[in-house]
Design a protein around this motif. Structure first.
Motif, short mmCIF file in Angstrom:
data_model
loop_
_atom_site.label_atom_id
_atom_site.label_comp_id
_atom_site.label_asym_id
_atom_site.label_seq_id
_atom_site.Cartn_x
_atom_site.Cartn_y
_atom_site.Cartn_z
N LEU A 186 0.82 -1.38 0.43
CA LEU A 186 0.21 0.07 0.05
C LEU A 186 0.32 1.25 -0.02
O LEU A 186 1.98 1.51 0.49
CB LEU A 186 -0.64 -0.09 1.61
N TYR A 187 0.88 2.22 -0.53
CA TYR A 187 1.15 3.12 -0.48
C TYR A 187 0.64 4.58 -0.23
O TYR A 187 -0.94 4.56 -0.36
CB TYR A 187 1.70 3.80 -2.48
N LEU A 188 0.67 4.92 0.94
CA LEU A 188 -0.25 6.34 1.30
C LEU A 188 0.38 7.63 1.20
O LEU A 188 1.67 8.06 1.65
CB LEU A 188 -0.13 5.92 3.06
N SER A 189 -0.76 8.32 1.38
CA SER A 189 -0.30 10.19 1.83
C SER A 189 -1.01 10.41 3.06
O SER A 189 -2.54 10.45 2.83
CB SER A 189 -0.70 10.49 0.62
N GLY A 190 -0.10 10.68 4.11
CA GLY A 190 -0.94 10.69 5.47
C GLY A 190 -1.83 9.49 6.01
O GLY A 190 -1.22 8.77 5.76
N LYS A 191 -3.10 9.78 5.68
CA LYS A 191 -3.79 8.13 5.87
C LYS A 191 -4.74 7.83 4.62
O LYS A 191 -5.35 7.12 4.37
CB LYS A 191 -4.96 8.91 6.91
N ASP A 192 -4.19 9.02 3.44
CA ASP A 192 -5.06 8.29 2.21
C ASP A 192 -4.22 7.42 1.26
O ASP A 192 -3.36 7.39 1.70
CB ASP A 192 -5.45 9.26 1.70
#
Length: 195
Positions: free
Chosen positions: A92-98
């Motif tokens: 999984l690749y996340l930016s913040g919690k997204d």
């Protein structure tokens, strides 16, 4: 009264091509935690494939490219998955919690499936599925070769297929069935990812 006016505008703009020409949807950026990706915009969905669908599809492929170019700076989470005969893995690749991108791989005795989802606001907007079928089961021989490969690239808007390309060719039929299949797969993967 306002609902009737909105419905009338949608009917006129979606039903009459000449009336919809004046309504050019500008595909821009949307809000995410990544700078320079997307800003919020309104999209009017029609059941017909239109020029706006093409613009939307192009913006989704641009979104994919932006995320792919930023994977090195995104937070990465690796998880082992149970759900096939030989299990699988998720990245999984996340930016913040997204979560912006999910790479899911399932291994089986007779093949391997790789599913990549690009997400915006928690919903899939692009799905790339690669299915490899082996010439014989893995447990029979160590020299297994890929017998056939199928690659699906599907752009989604509001969980509806806007564009479907399979092995480089555009697919025009069974969009509703394939759309349900992709939604069900995404929901199954989300359930497997839950702690």
């Amino acid at each position: 009264m306002l609902r009737l006016v909105i419905i009338a505008i949608l009917v006129v703009s979606c039903g009459n091509p000449s009336a919809s020409n004046w309504l050019k949807l500008q595909m821009g950026d949307r809000d995410t935690l990544l700078s320079d990706t997307f800003k919020r915009k309104e999209v009017i969905a029609c059941s017909l494939v239109t020029e706006e669908d093409s613009l939307y599809k192009n913006s989704i492929y641009s979104y994919k490219d932006i995320i792919d170019n930023k994977v090195r700076i995104l937070r990465k989470i690796n998880k082992r998955l149970e759900g096939s005969s030989e299990a699988g893995e998720a990245v999984l690749y996340l930016s913040g919690k997204d979560t912006l991108k999910m790479n899911i791989t399932f291994y089986g005795e007779t093949g391997k499936s790789i599913y990549v989802f690009y997400l915006r606001d928690g919903h899939p907007v692009l799905y790339i599925g690669t299915t490899n079928v082996y010439n014989e089961p893995v447990n029979i021989s160590k020299d297994v070769k890929v017998d056939s490969t199928t690659i699906d690239k599907i752009a989604l808007r509001n969980n509806v297929i806007v564009s479907w390309i399979q092995n480089g060719k555009k697919v025009n039929d069974n969009n509703e069935d394939k759309g349900k299949e992709v939604r069900d797969l995404y929901n199954e993967i989300k359930n497997l990812l839950r702690p």
